[in-house]
Design an enzyme around this catalytic site. Sequence first.
Site, PDB file in Angstrom:
ATOM      1  CG  ASP A  11      -7.070  33.233  36.385  1.00 34.89           C
ATOM      2  OD1 ASP A  11      -7.927  32.464  36.884  1.00 34.89           O
ATOM      3  OD2 ASP A  11      -6.661  33.100  35.208  1.00 34.89           O
ATOM      4  CG  HIS A  12     -10.350  36.271  35.051  1.00 37.91           C
ATOM      5  ND1 HIS A  12      -8.997  36.464  34.831  1.00 37.91           N
ATOM      6  CD2 HIS A  12     -10.844  35.743  33.912  1.00 37.91           C
ATOM      7  CE1 HIS A  12      -8.706  36.075  33.600  1.00 37.91           C
ATOM      8  NE2 HIS A  12      -9.805  35.621  33.029  1.00 37.91           N
ATOM      9  CB  CYS A  68      -5.677  29.880  36.458  1.00 41.43           C
ATOM     10  SG  CYS A  68      -4.687  28.662  35.588  1.00 41.43           S
ATOM     11  CB  THR A  70      -5.936  25.064  32.281  1.00 41.42           C
ATOM     12  OG1 THR A  70      -4.876  26.031  32.410  1.00 41.42           O
ATOM     13  CG2 THR A  70      -6.757  25.358  31.031  1.00 41.42           C
ATOM     14  N   GLY A  73      -1.285  27.773  33.609  1.00 35.67           N
ATOM     15  CA  GLY A  73      -0.498  29.013  33.587  1.00 35.67           C
ATOM     16  C   GLY A  73      -0.065  29.449  34.969  1.00 35.67           C
ATOM     17  CG  HIS A 101       5.770   9.173  44.727  1.00 33.54           C
ATOM     18  ND1 HIS A 101       5.703   8.315  43.649  1.00 33.54           N
ATOM     19  CD2 HIS A 101       5.405   8.437  45.809  1.00 33.54           C
ATOM     20  CE1 HIS A 101       5.325   7.111  44.069  1.00 33.54           C
ATOM     21  NE2 HIS A 101       5.124   7.165  45.380  1.00 33.54           N
ATOM     22  CG  HIS A 136       9.693   9.283  46.756  1.00 29.21           C
ATOM     23  ND1 HIS A 136       9.534   8.940  45.429  1.00 29.21           N
ATOM     24  CD2 HIS A 136       9.056   8.321  47.482  1.00 29.21           C
ATOM     25  CE1 HIS A 136       8.818   7.813  45.364  1.00 29.21           C
ATOM     26  NE2 HIS A 136       8.521   7.417  46.582  1.00 29.21           N
TER      27      HIS A 136
END
Length: 143
Positions: A11-12, A68, A70, A73, A101, A136
């Site tokens: 995103d921006h 993004c 963080t 989202g 894993h 796994h």
Amino acid sequence: MSGNKIAFAADHAGYELKCQLIRALNDQGHEVLDLGCDSTDSVDYPDLGHLMGEAIDNGDAGMGVLVCGTGIGISIAANRHKSVRAALCTSSLMARLSRQHNDANVLALGARIIGVETALDCLQTFMNTAFEGGRHQRRLEKI
Ligand code: RB5
């Protein structure tokens, strides 16, 4: 279909870091599929997360990188897609373990959380680490 391609979407808030990561991979001769966005103009991260989900579901790319603010989202949105296992990583240790894993096929990064050197470190590790299989695999099947 070109499943060995690595797709990028941001995103921006992740746009600048996405460009830096793509430049680094281009310099190394990797083929990249850039799904956008194409500027720092405000966009909605789910739209880009879903574009990545479709690219992985369709086999247009074998791996992806999402960015993004963080990384949260956009990875939540991408993880709604059946073939996506997106892992939000803040260190190369997380990137390595997400491959070994979890057989993660999408690396999610937060541009407001980590710097470009850490992001590059995560990306190189992610691309160069294999899934360990064994116990796994059984756990993945339960997802
Ligand atoms: C955009 O301001 C920000 O909310 C987004 O980039 C991301 O951090 C959401 O999880």
